[in-house]
Design a protein around this motif. Structure first.
Motif, PDB file in Angstrom:
ATOM      1  N   GLU A 146       0.831  -1.198   0.000  1.00  0.00           N
ATOM      2  CA  GLU A 146       0.000   0.000   0.000  1.00  0.00           C
ATOM      3  C   GLU A 146       0.867   1.251   0.000  1.00  0.00           C
ATOM      4  O   GLU A 146       1.945   1.274   0.613  1.00  0.00           O
ATOM      5  CB  GLU A 146      -0.922   0.037   1.224  1.00  0.00           C
ATOM      6  N   PHE A 147       0.366   2.291  -0.661  1.00  0.00           N
ATOM      7  CA  PHE A 147       0.984   3.610  -0.568  1.00  0.00           C
ATOM      8  C   PHE A 147       0.339   4.362   0.595  1.00  0.00           C
ATOM      9  O   PHE A 147      -0.878   4.301   0.782  1.00  0.00           O
ATOM     10  CB  PHE A 147       0.777   4.401  -1.868  1.00  0.00           C
ATOM     11  N   GLU A 148       1.161   5.072   1.369  1.00  0.00           N
ATOM     12  CA  GLU A 148       0.656   5.817   2.512  1.00  0.00           C
ATOM     13  C   GLU A 148       1.145   7.260   2.427  1.00  0.00           C
ATOM     14  O   GLU A 148       2.350   7.506   2.337  1.00  0.00           O
ATOM     15  CB  GLU A 148       1.126   5.184   3.823  1.00  0.00           C
ATOM     16  N   GLU A 149       0.210   8.191   2.457  1.00  0.00           N
ATOM     17  CA  GLU A 149       0.584   9.603   2.351  1.00  0.00           C
ATOM     18  C   GLU A 149       1.465  10.004   3.525  1.00  0.00           C
ATOM     19  O   GLU A 149       1.255   9.576   4.666  1.00  0.00           O
ATOM     20  CB  GLU A 149      -0.658  10.488   2.307  1.00  0.00           C
ATOM     21  N   SER A 150       2.440  10.851   3.253  1.00  0.00           N
ATOM     22  CA  SER A 150       3.373  11.289   4.284  1.00  0.00           C
ATOM     23  C   SER A 150       3.779  12.736   4.001  1.00  0.00           C
ATOM     24  O   SER A 150       3.790  13.167   2.839  1.00  0.00           O
ATOM     25  CB  SER A 150       4.616  10.392   4.293  1.00  0.00           C
ATOM     26  N   ARG A 151       4.078  13.461   5.044  1.00  0.00           N
ATOM     27  CA  ARG A 151       4.528  14.848   4.887  1.00  0.00           C
ATOM     28  C   ARG A 151       5.751  15.101   5.776  1.00  0.00           C
ATOM     29  O   ARG A 151       5.715  15.937   6.678  1.00  0.00           O
ATOM     30  CB  ARG A 151       3.402  15.817   5.220  1.00  0.00           C
ATOM     31  N   PRO A 152       6.825  14.376   5.558  1.00  0.00           N
ATOM     32  CA  PRO A 152       7.993  14.470   6.445  1.00  0.00           C
ATOM     33  C   PRO A 152       8.639  15.845   6.453  1.00  0.00           C
ATOM     34  O   PRO A 152       9.084  16.322   7.508  1.00  0.00           O
ATOM     35  CB  PRO A 152       8.941  13.408   5.891  1.00  0.00           C
ATOM     36  N   GLU A 153       8.708  16.493   5.300  1.00  0.00           N
ATOM     37  CA  GLU A 153       9.377  17.794   5.253  1.00  0.00           C
ATOM     38  C   GLU A 153       8.544  18.876   5.923  1.00  0.00           C
ATOM     39  O   GLU A 153       9.087  19.779   6.572  1.00  0.00           O
ATOM     40  CB  GLU A 153       9.691  18.148   3.795  1.00  0.00           C
ATOM     41  N   GLU A 154       7.222  18.780   5.815  1.00  0.00           N
ATOM     42  CA  GLU A 154       6.362  19.738   6.514  1.00  0.00           C
ATOM     43  C   GLU A 154       6.431  19.522   8.025  1.00  0.00           C
ATOM     44  O   GLU A 154       6.411  20.481   8.794  1.00  0.00           O
ATOM     45  CB  GLU A 154       4.924  19.607   6.010  1.00  0.00           C
ATOM     46  N   TYR A 155       6.503  18.247   8.438  1.00  0.00           N
ATOM     47  CA  TYR A 155       6.634  17.967   9.875  1.00  0.00           C
ATOM     48  C   TYR A 155       7.964  18.507  10.398  1.00  0.00           C
ATOM     49  O   TYR A 155       8.021  19.110  11.485  1.00  0.00           O
ATOM     50  CB  TYR A 155       6.537  16.461  10.127  1.00  0.00           C
ATOM     51  N   THR A 156       9.035  18.318   9.643  1.00  0.00           N
ATOM     52  CA  THR A 156      10.340  18.856  10.052  1.00  0.00           C
ATOM     53  C   THR A 156      10.283  20.373  10.175  1.00  0.00           C
ATOM     54  O   THR A 156      10.834  20.947  11.127  1.00  0.00           O
ATOM     55  CB  THR A 156      11.422  18.446   9.033  1.00  0.00           C
ATOM     56  N   GLN A 157       9.600  21.027   9.253  1.00  0.00           N
ATOM     57  CA  GLN A 157       9.488  22.489   9.326  1.00  0.00           C
ATOM     58  C   GLN A 157       8.682  22.913  10.549  1.00  0.00           C
ATOM     59  O   GLN A 157       8.988  23.924  11.189  1.00  0.00           O
ATOM     60  CB  GLN A 157       8.838  23.035   8.053  1.00  0.00           C
ATOM     61  N   TRP A 158       7.650  22.131  10.887  1.00  0.00           N
ATOM     62  CA  TRP A 158       6.867  22.433  12.094  1.00  0.00           C
ATOM     63  C   TRP A 158       7.762  22.399  13.343  1.00  0.00           C
ATOM     64  O   TRP A 158       7.670  23.283  14.210  1.00  0.00           O
ATOM     65  CB  TRP A 158       5.719  21.425  12.225  1.00  0.00           C
ATOM     66  N   LEU A 159       8.636  21.398  13.414  1.00  0.00           N
ATOM     67  CA  LEU A 159       9.551  21.316  14.554  1.00  0.00           C
ATOM     68  C   LEU A 159      10.524  22.494  14.558  1.00  0.00           C
ATOM     69  O   LEU A 159      10.836  23.043  15.630  1.00  0.00           O
ATOM     70  CB  LEU A 159      10.311  19.995  14.510  1.00  0.00           C
ATOM     71  N   LYS A 160      10.999  22.871  13.385  1.00  0.00           N
ATOM     72  CA  LYS A 160      11.897  24.029  13.317  1.00  0.00           C
ATOM     73  C   LYS A 160      11.180  25.295  13.793  1.00  0.00           C
ATOM     74  O   LYS A 160      11.780  26.133  14.477  1.00  0.00           O
ATOM     75  CB  LYS A 160      12.404  24.214  11.888  1.00  0.00           C
ATOM     76  N   ASP A 161       9.901  25.427  13.464  1.00  0.00           N
ATOM     77  CA  ASP A 161       9.120  26.580  13.925  1.00  0.00           C
ATOM     78  C   ASP A 161       8.972  26.558  15.443  1.00  0.00           C
ATOM     79  O   ASP A 161       9.065  27.605  16.100  1.00  0.00           O
ATOM     80  CB  ASP A 161       7.739  26.572  13.265  1.00  0.00           C
ATOM     81  N   ARG A 162       8.723  25.368  16.013  1.00  0.00           N
ATOM     82  CA  ARG A 162       8.631  25.264  17.486  1.00  0.00           C
ATOM     83  C   ARG A 162       9.956  25.688  18.117  1.00  0.00           C
ATOM     84  O   ARG A 162       9.982  26.382  19.142  1.00  0.00           O
ATOM     85  CB  ARG A 162       8.321  23.826  17.915  1.00  0.00           C
ATOM     86  N   ASN A 163      11.033  25.244  17.507  1.00  0.00           N
ATOM     87  CA  ASN A 163      12.351  25.567  18.044  1.00  0.00           C
ATOM     88  C   ASN A 163      12.628  27.071  17.966  1.00  0.00           C
ATOM     89  O   ASN A 163      13.217  27.656  18.876  1.00  0.00           O
ATOM     90  CB  ASN A 163      13.428  24.791  17.281  1.00  0.00           C
ATOM     91  N   ALA A 164      12.200  27.708  16.880  1.00  0.00           N
ATOM     92  CA  ALA A 164      12.402  29.151  16.741  1.00  0.00           C
ATOM     93  C   ALA A 164      11.619  29.924  17.802  1.00  0.00           C
ATOM     94  O   ALA A 164      12.108  30.923  18.346  1.00  0.00           O
ATOM     95  CB  ALA A 164      11.988  29.596  15.336  1.00  0.00           C
ATOM     96  N   ILE A 165      10.410  29.458  18.118  1.00  0.00           N
ATOM     97  CA  ILE A 165       9.614  30.117  19.152  1.00  0.00           C
ATOM     98  C   ILE A 165      10.292  30.003  20.509  1.00  0.00           C
ATOM     99  O   ILE A 165      10.356  30.961  21.280  1.00  0.00           O
ATOM    100  CB  ILE A 165       8.194  29.520  19.206  1.00  0.00           C
ATOM    101  N   SER A 166      10.818  28.803  20.811  1.00  0.00           N
ATOM    102  CA  SER A 166      11.441  28.591  22.132  1.00  0.00           C
ATOM    103  C   SER A 166      12.704  29.430  22.301  1.00  0.00           C
ATOM    104  O   SER A 166      13.045  29.829  23.412  1.00  0.00           O
ATOM    105  CB  SER A 166      11.762  27.111  22.337  1.00  0.00           C
ATOM    106  N   GLY A 167      13.416  29.686  21.201  1.00  0.00           N
ATOM    107  CA  GLY A 167      14.625  30.506  21.268  1.00  0.00           C
ATOM    108  C   GLY A 167      15.826  29.740  21.767  1.00  0.00           C
ATOM    109  O   GLY A 167      15.720  28.736  22.478  1.00  0.00           O
ATOM    110  N   THR A 168      17.015  30.190  21.382  1.00  0.00           N
ATOM    111  CA  THR A 168      18.315  29.633  21.803  1.00  0.00           C
ATOM    112  C   THR A 168      18.402  28.119  21.601  1.00  0.00           C
ATOM    113  O   THR A 168      19.073  27.430  22.352  1.00  0.00           O
ATOM    114  CB  THR A 168      18.636  29.979  23.278  1.00  0.00           C
ATOM    115  N   ASN A 169      17.660  27.618  20.607  1.00  0.00           N
ATOM    116  CA  ASN A 169      17.706  26.185  20.280  1.00  0.00           C
ATOM    117  C   ASN A 169      17.220  25.305  21.436  1.00  0.00           C
ATOM    118  O   ASN A 169      17.534  24.106  21.494  1.00  0.00           O
ATOM    119  CB  ASN A 169      19.132  25.772  19.887  1.00  0.00           C
ATOM    120  N   SER A 170      16.444  25.875  22.357  1.00  0.00           N
ATOM    121  CA  SER A 170      16.132  25.166  23.602  1.00  0.00           C
ATOM    122  C   SER A 170      15.187  23.987  23.387  1.00  0.00           C
ATOM    123  O   SER A 170      15.274  22.975  24.108  1.00  0.00           O
ATOM    124  CB  SER A 170      15.554  26.123  24.645  1.00  0.00           C
TER     125      SER A 170
END
Length: 478
Positions: A146-170
């Motif tokens: 089966e093929f399964e939809e995935s959005r790995p690059e969007e998920y990675t960007q979401w984590l990068k956004d969380r990290n930017a909000i937290s500041g200092t790479n925390s």
């Protein structure tokens, strides 16, 4: 106290993957990419992309000094007439037939693993681009074709956004610390994608510039507190949605029992972190942080234990020194209970590692019971892990599947028996080897040497894969 400098050094020296190993990984993946591009593999390759903790920059150094995993996606155009399994099977065949990667390669349901022994593993997963709809990616499930939809690059960007909000790479630093806590304590299991998502869910837009993320220990206290509050409000396993793919629940296959254990352990460690952070005495605060992260925290700093019978002090008596065996651990267990036994005792250097590959079949948690009895006796007294025993007779261990389910008919139990302590070492009985079961799923072991020893059960399938494992059972002999 916060000990910001100690946290900086702890991350740099103990938790973070060192640059040499990152460079080796980059060289390995670069070589794999070149090989696939130059091979006869049919799909047209659009690009390669990092995935998982490597892409998220939350990868940590393996606590057992073993191999670490990295994920590599190979984005391809669809091939006319191919089903999902074709992409995985043909890429696996291409790598297996290579003189360079043949012996290093194993094919799984979604990916092909290339293992560099005692260094790292690279999981290469085909990902089909725009097979039916524009702007879609699909991973390939070979098992169910089966093929399964995935959005790995969007998920990675979401984590990068969380990290930017937290500041200092925390956010990334806290994620690495909690993954290290999971791996060093071995008291709970939680897939990294769930752990990372849960922590990321508790960083909000209004946190940007907040004092709640002023530094790493403060960010750790903030996120563990928020996570614990969220978990305690949910006694039953909740859904943990992929924030970038509607309908995907990361927790769908996470057993309810593992969630319940995770919920309880996070509450425990949240309390310990709060106590360490709030402790005003520098000496006692380091002891309390070592209670959380072990003796590598503030390594090289000598502390003096002042308090008397608290659990933190009992544990600190063992962990305050780099050489735990300088203390009589049996005496400490007798006085303060088995909670003070550090995780390192369960996995000493002389212990043989479990080398079986993890099975693709559903994981089975094992439980161990023990009865104090003579070898050929039919009855005995039940014994708990960590109970202090006299050096007489022996223990009959029995392995069960959690929840009472039956073991698959093609499986058997292997036992790892590990002796520790100076008495066993002097007697040259510092065992750490694997042994077969004797009758059914049991094994009898004599009680002989003073020390804290370990029994573990492993469920092995007929094809040599690991299907399940028990927690260490601590045998304390006075």
């Amino acid at each position: 106290m916060k000990h910001v400098e100690h946290f900086r050094n702890f991350l740099k020296d103990t938790v973070n993957l060192n640059q040499t190993r990152i460079t080796d990984l980059e060289n390995s993946t670069g070589a794999i990419e070149r090989f696939i591009r130059q091979s006869t593999w049919e799909p047209t390759i659009k690009r390669f992309a990092e995935q998982g903790s490597w892409a998220h920059d939350t990868i940590i150094k393996p606590v057992d000094q073993g191999e670490f995993d990295a994920d590599l996606l190979v984005m391809v155009d669809p091939v006319d007439g191919w089903t999902a399994e074709d992409y995985v099977k043909t890429l696996g065949k291409t790598l297996k037939e290579s003189s360079t990667y043949g012996e290093k390669t194993k094919v799984w349901d979604y990916c092909i693993t290339v293992t560099y022994a005692k260094e790292h593993k690279v999981d290469v997963a085909p990902c089909v681009v725009e097979r039916i709809w524009a702007n879609t990616l699909e991973v390939c499930n070979k098992k169910h074709d089966e093929f399964e939809e995935s959005r790995p690059e969007e998920y990675t960007q979401w984590l990068k956004d969380r990290n930017a909000i937290s500041g200092t790479n925390s956010f990334r630093k806290v994620t690495r610390l909690v993954k290290y806590l999971r791996d060093i304590k071995l008291t709970f299991s939680c897939p990294s994608v769930i752990l990372t998502t849960l922590l990321g869910n508790h960083i909000h837009d209004w946190d940007k510039g907040s004092s709640s993320f002023a530094d790493v220990p403060t960010a750790l206290k903030t996120l563990m507190g928020r996570l614990d509050d969220w978990l305690q409000a949910r006694p039953d396993k909740p859904q943990i949605p992929n924030p970038k793919l509607l309908g995907e629940d990361f927790a769908a296959n996470w057993p309810e029992a593992k969630y319940e254990n995770f919920r309880n352990k996070i509450q425990r460690y949240r309390t310990w972190i709060d106590e360490a952070y709030d402790e005003p005495d520098k000496n006692e605060s380091i002891i309390a942080w070592r209670r959380v992260f072990g003796p590598e925290f503030a390594k090289g700093v000598t502390v003096e234990v002042k308090k008397s019978l608290s659990e933190a002090t009992a544990l600190a008596r063992v962990l305050a020194s780099d050489a735990a065996y300088n203390h009589d651990l049996v005496r400490d267990v007798r006085l303060y209970g088995a909670a003070i036994v550090p995780a390192s005792v369960s996995h000493p250097d002389h212990q043989e590692p479990a080398a079986w590959p993890i099975s693709a079949r559903p994981w089975i948690d094992l439980l161990i019971t023990a009865h104090h009895q003579r070898k050929r006796s039919s009855a005995g007294k039940a014994v708990q892990s960590g109970e202090v025993l006299a050096p007489r007779g022996g223990l009959l261990f029995r392995a069960f599947a959690f929840g009472g389910q039956s073991f698959p008919s093609d499986c058997h139990i292997k036992w790892r028996i590990t002796n520790t302590g100076i008495t066993a070492m002097i007697a040259k009985c510092g065992r750490g080897d694997f042994y077969s079961s004797e009758k059914g799923n049991t094994r009898w072991e004599p009680l002989a040497y003073h020390g804290v020893h370990v029994a573990e059960a492993f469920l092995i399938s007929a094809d040599g894969a690991l299907l399940g494992q028990s927690r260490p059972f601590h045998v304390v002999i006075d």
